[in-house]
Design a protein around this motif. Structure first.
Motif: not given
Length: 121
Positions: A15-21, A25-33
């Motif tokens: 399991r690995m998380m790239l900076p693009q990922h 994720i941050i962009e998707h969460r900010s769209r909720d607000t």
């Protein structure tokens, strides 16, 4: 036998998380607000215009609420000029001058002159 070969071990161990990922994720969460600009009735627009003219004519400090997708912003100051053609408002604040867009206004409240000139949405 190795844990990697059991059940879901191959995927769990790599399991690995790239900076693009993370950015996505941050962009998707900010769209909720994100909120949409409220629709202003003609009467409210007229009251906003009246309060702007009173601040300009009598140098009364006003609290101007501006629409922002992530939360409205309030600016305090005295209106120094209003451009009808460009729909811009020049506001003198404690830190200097600010140019505001008339289309971004949500409400204008005068700090002096009573409650009869306040607008709320």
């Amino acid at each position: 036998m190795s844990k990697k070969l059991e059940a879901n071990g191959l995927w769990e161990s790599s399991r690995m998380m790239l900076p693009q990922h993370k950015e996505r994720i941050i962009e998707h969460r900010s769209r909720d607000t994100v909120s949409t600009k409220p629709f202003l009735h003609e009467d409210e627009i007229e009251i906003i215009s009246l309060n702007l003219r009173m601040s300009l004519s009598y140098t009364i400090e006003a609290d101007i609420e501006l629409f922002n997708e992530f939360g409205n912003k309030t600016v305090k100051g005295i209106v120094t000029s209003v451009s009808n053609s460009g729909k811009k408002i020049k506001l003198e604040t404690d830190t200097g001058y600010e140019l505001l867009n008339f289309d971004d206004l949500v409400s204008v409240k005068l700090n002096e002159g009573g409650d009869e000139f306040e607008t709320d949405t």
